[in-house]
Design an enzyme around this catalytic site. Structure first.
Site, PDB file in Angstrom:
ATOM      1  N   LYS A  53       0.734  -1.181   0.104  1.00 10.53           N
ATOM      2  CA  LYS A  53       0.193   0.030  -0.059  1.00 10.53           C
ATOM      3  C   LYS A  53       0.822   1.141   0.036  1.00 10.53           C
ATOM      4  O   LYS A  53       0.541   2.207  -0.781  1.00 10.53           O
ATOM      5  CB  LYS A  53      -0.990  -0.152   1.198  1.00 10.53           C
ATOM      6  CG  LYS A  53      -2.110  -0.969   1.105  1.00 10.53           C
ATOM      7  CD  LYS A  53      -2.688  -1.405   2.141  1.00 10.53           C
ATOM      8  CE  LYS A  53      -3.918  -2.702   2.191  1.00 10.53           C
ATOM      9  NZ  LYS A  53      -4.226  -3.270   3.339  1.00 10.53           N
ATOM     10  N   GLN A  97      -4.450  -1.917   9.580  1.00  8.31           N
ATOM     11  CA  GLN A  97      -4.263  -3.004   8.874  1.00  8.31           C
ATOM     12  C   GLN A  97      -5.047  -4.166   9.800  1.00  8.31           C
ATOM     13  O   GLN A  97      -4.546  -4.383  11.109  1.00  8.31           O
ATOM     14  CB  GLN A  97      -2.830  -3.350   8.612  1.00  8.31           C
ATOM     15  CG  GLN A  97      -2.532  -4.693   8.006  1.00  8.31           C
ATOM     16  CD  GLN A  97      -3.167  -4.621   6.652  1.00  8.31           C
ATOM     17  OE1 GLN A  97      -3.034  -3.719   5.709  1.00  8.31           O
ATOM     18  NE2 GLN A  97      -3.879  -5.663   6.444  1.00  8.31           N
ATOM     19  N   ASP A 120     -10.576   3.191   3.810  1.00  6.19           N
ATOM     20  CA  ASP A 120     -10.511   1.793   3.818  1.00  6.19           C
ATOM     21  C   ASP A 120     -11.816   1.120   3.852  1.00  6.19           C
ATOM     22  O   ASP A 120     -12.235   0.012   3.794  1.00  6.19           O
ATOM     23  CB  ASP A 120      -9.582   1.064   4.805  1.00  6.19           C
ATOM     24  CG  ASP A 120      -9.189  -0.245   4.242  1.00  6.19           C
ATOM     25  OD1 ASP A 120      -9.146  -0.692   3.180  1.00  6.19           O
ATOM     26  OD2 ASP A 120      -8.915  -1.043   5.333  1.00  6.19           O
TER      27      ASP A 120
END
Ligand code: NAP
Length: 280
Positions: A53, A97, A120
C-alpha cells in the site's frame, strides 16, 4: 465463445495514471495527499500488505506515514494513536491493517476512525451510509469489484447475485453494493445448506470464502459472471477457474483480477478525501 476477462491489473494501471495527475494537481495547490498506515505487531502477511500500500502511494506521488506499534499494544493506546491521526489535518486517510493482535478490540478501534478519513471503508458508520446510498467510502475490495464491473459496462440490475462469504470487509458490503445496483442478492456462509444448488441458479457469483477453489466450476451456470475475491499462496482463488472461459460470460482472473483493484481503490479514496479537504 470465450468469456470476457475482467482485467483488474490493467484497470488499476490506467487508474494509477489518472490518480498521479490528480495528486500532482493537488500538490500545486499545496495539498499533499497523505495516507497513514497503522500496523500493530509483526505479522509477515500484514507487513507485506502495508508495504504494498505504501509503495503504491509512492508510485502516484502520494505521501504515506507508517505508524508501527508493538505486538502488546492495548486498545487504549491504539485509540490514542487513531485520535492523533484524526486530529492531524495533514492526514487524509487512515488505514488500520487487519487483523490486530487479539487483546485489542478491533471493532472499537475501526469505529474510532473519523468517517471522513475512513478511506478503507471499515467503520460501522461508513458501512451504514454506503448501505443507505449516502456518500461514503466503500470497503476497498468490494468497492474495487464494483469499479471493475462498471468499467466493463456490466449491468447487474435484476441479476440473481450470490455472494459466498459475509465478512465485514468483504461479503457484507459486497452484498449491499450489489443490492444498491438492483441485483437480487443471496448471501451464503458457513451454515448455508446446499450451496451448490444456490450457485447453480446464480447469474453472478462472488467468491469471498477464504478456501482455495471452494466453489467448483461444475456449479457455475453457463454465461454467469464470475468474480473471485480469493487469493491463496497456491496462486489460486476461492473459485475453481479451470475451464471458466468456456462456461462464464465474464470472469476475474487470479491473480490480476480483484487483487490489484483493492489497493487501487484505497489510494483513489485517499485522493478523494484530500480533494474534499480542498473544497472545505
Ligand atoms: P473471512 O473473514 O475468513 O470470511 C470468510 C467467510 O466465508 C465467512 O463469512 C464464512 O462464514 C464463510 N465461509 C467459511 N467457510 C465456509 C463454507 N464452508 N461454506 C460457506 N461459507 C463459508 O474472509 P475474508 O476476509 O472475507 O476473505 C475472503 C477471501 O477473500 C479470502 O480468500 C481472502 O484472501 C480474500 N481477500 C482478498 C482481498 C484482496 O485484496 N483481493 C482482500 C480481502 C480478502 P461465517 O461467517 O459463517 O463464518
Amino acid at each position: 465463445m470465450s468469456a470476457l476477462k475482467l482485467d483488474g491489473k490493467n484497470l488499476s494501471a490506467i487508474s494509477e495514471d489518472s490518480i498521479k495527475n490528480r495528486v500532482a494537481d493537488l500538490l500545486k495547490k499545496s495539498i499533499n495527499p497523505t495516507l497513514a498506515t497503522i500496523l500493530v505487531g509483526a505479522d509477515p502477511a500484514s507487513e507485506t500488505y502495508v508495504k504494498m500500500k505504501r509503495n503504491t502511494c509512492a508510485r502516484v506521488g502520494m505521501k504515506s506515514i507508517a505508524v508501527e506499534l508493538p505486538e502488546n499494544t492495548t486498545t487504549e493506546e491504539l485509540l490514542d494513536k487513531i485520535q492523533d491521526l484524526n486530529n492531524n489535518e495533514n492526514v487524509h486517510g487512515i488505514l488500520l491493517q487487519h487483523p490486530v493482535p487479539t487483546q485489542i478490540d478491533e471493532r472499537k478501534c475501526f469505529d474510532a476512525i473519523d468517517v471522513k478519513k475512513d478511506v478503507d471503508g471499515v467503520t460501522c458508520l461508513g458501512f451504514g451510509n454506503m448501505s443507505m446510498g449516502i456518500d461514503a467510502y466503500g470497503s476497498c475490495t468490494p468497492a474495487g469489484i464494483i469499479r471493475l464491473i462498471k468499467h466493463y459496462k456490466i449491468d447487474v440490475q435484476g441479476l440473481n447475485a450470490v455472494v459466498v462469504g459475509r465478512s465485514p470487509i468483504l461479503g457484507k458490503p459486497m452484498a449491499m453494493m450489489l443490492l444498491n445496483l438492483n441485483a437480487t442478492v443471496t448471501i451464503c456462509h458457513s451454515r448455508t445448506q446446499n450451496i451448490d444448488t444456490i450457485i447453480k441458479n446464480a447469474d453472478l457469483i462472488v467468491g469471498a470464502v477464504g478456501i482455495p477453489k471452494f466453489i467448483k466450476s461444475s456449479w457455475i451456470k453457463k454465461e454467469a459472471i464470475v468474480i473471485d475475491a480469493g487469493y491463496h499462496p497456491e496462486k489460486c482463488g476461492d473459485i475453481d477457474l479451470d475451464g471458466i472461459e468456456d462456461i462464464a460470460s465474464a470472469f476475474t482472473p487470479v491473480p490480476g483480477g480483484v487483487g490489484p483493484m483493492t489497493i487501487n481503490t484505497l489510494i483513489l479514496q485517499t485522493l478523494q478525501s484530500a480533494e474534499k479537504s480542498l473544497a472545505n
